[in-house]
Design a protein around this motif. Structure first.
Motif, PDB file in Angstrom:
ATOM      1  N   UNK A  98       0.833  -1.204   0.000  1.00 59.48           N
ATOM      2  CA  UNK A  98       0.000   0.000   0.000  1.00 59.48           C
ATOM      3  C   UNK A  98       0.869   1.256   0.000  1.00 59.48           C
ATOM      4  N   UNK A  99       1.912   1.270   0.825  1.00 59.37           N
ATOM      5  CA  UNK A  99       2.791   2.439   0.898  1.00 59.37           C
ATOM      6  C   UNK A  99       3.538   2.659  -0.417  1.00 59.37           C
ATOM      7  N   UNK A 100       4.018   1.597  -1.024  1.00 61.96           N
ATOM      8  CA  UNK A 100       4.729   1.720  -2.299  1.00 61.96           C
ATOM      9  C   UNK A 100       3.794   2.211  -3.398  1.00 61.96           C
ATOM     10  N   UNK A 101       2.571   1.721  -3.400  1.00 68.98           N
ATOM     11  CA  UNK A 101       1.608   2.144  -4.412  1.00 68.98           C
ATOM     12  C   UNK A 101       1.264   3.621  -4.254  1.00 68.98           C
ATOM     13  N   UNK A 102       1.041   4.063  -3.018  1.00 66.69           N
ATOM     14  CA  UNK A 102       0.702   5.465  -2.792  1.00 66.69           C
ATOM     15  C   UNK A 102       1.888   6.371  -3.097  1.00 66.69           C
ATOM     16  N   UNK A 103       3.094   5.898  -2.868  1.00 70.07           N
ATOM     17  CA  UNK A 103       4.284   6.683  -3.197  1.00 70.07           C
ATOM     18  C   UNK A 103       4.439   6.797  -4.715  1.00 70.07           C
ATOM     19  N   UNK A 104       4.212   5.700  -5.414  1.00 70.44           N
ATOM     20  CA  UNK A 104       4.396   5.698  -6.862  1.00 70.44           C
ATOM     21  C   UNK A 104       3.282   6.450  -7.589  1.00 70.44           C
ATOM     22  N   UNK A 105       2.047   6.236  -7.195  1.00 67.14           N
ATOM     23  CA  UNK A 105       0.918   6.814  -7.924  1.00 67.14           C
ATOM     24  C   UNK A 105       0.567   8.230  -7.473  1.00 67.14           C
ATOM     25  N   UNK A 106       0.647   8.472  -6.165  1.00 69.12           N
ATOM     26  CA  UNK A 106       0.201   9.764  -5.670  1.00 69.12           C
ATOM     27  C   UNK A 106       1.255  10.614  -5.009  1.00 69.12           C
ATOM     28  N   UNK A 107       2.476  10.110  -4.971  1.00 70.14           N
ATOM     29  CA  UNK A 107       3.564  10.818  -4.289  1.00 70.14           C
ATOM     30  C   UNK A 107       3.194  11.158  -2.842  1.00 70.14           C
ATOM     31  N   UNK A 108       2.512  10.216  -2.217  1.00 69.23           N
ATOM     32  CA  UNK A 108       2.118  10.347  -0.814  1.00 69.23           C
ATOM     33  C   UNK A 108       2.961   9.352  -0.032  1.00 69.23           C
ATOM     34  N   UNK A 109       3.782   9.859   0.871  1.00 70.62           N
ATOM     35  CA  UNK A 109       4.661   8.992   1.651  1.00 70.62           C
ATOM     36  C   UNK A 109       3.956   8.599   2.941  1.00 70.62           C
TER      37      UNK A 109
END
Length: 138
Positions: A98-109
């Motif tokens: 989930x964290x990797x997906x949000x970092x990649x797609x939304x630039x949300x760390x």
């Protein structure tokens, strides 16, 4: 080896409790206002399950995982993340995905250690995603 160290630190962070002068043990949490704002955002976004402020006073990983899965799917409908959270290893895999997906797609760390704690501090991480969706909805 690195994953085992990370799992140990997460378990340690999850079990860290403080004692008050009265002898009662409690998990440190966020302010009432922040918890209330999160529950209102989730209600406005259309999350089906009612969330109470009291749900996050004690660790509740099932709720945090359900909310995170819902937020990720709402942000990226085609995303596929693990749905298994039965044991510690599955939880770690779920949070990392989930964290990797949000970092990649939304630039949300997202701080996965806080999410693993599944208490009021996990809400601080969930708010990051919910705030983006909420502001896009307005």
């Amino acid at each position: 080896a690195h994953q085992r160290e990370w799992e140990k630190r997460c378990c340690l962070a999850c079990s860290q409790l403080r004692e008050t002068n009265t002898g009662k043990v409690f998990a440190p949490t966020m302010s009432y206002r922040e918890l209330r704002n999160f529950t209102e955002m989730m209600r406005a976004l259309g999350y089906a399950r009612p969330i109470s402020v009291e749900n996050f006073r004690n660790p509740n990983f099932d709720l945090v995982a359900d909310v995170l899965r819902w937020l990720v799917n709402r942000y990226e409908p085609t995303a596929e993340i693990s749905s298994e959270v039965g044991n510690m290893q599955d939880r770690v895999i779920f949070l990392k995905q989930a964290a990797q997906l949000m970092q990649a797609k939304g630039r949300i760390k997202l701080n996965t250690k806080r999410l693993y704690q599944a208490d009021g501090y996990a809400v601080k991480e969930l708010i990051k995603v919910a705030q983006v969706l909420y502001s896009a909805m307005k």
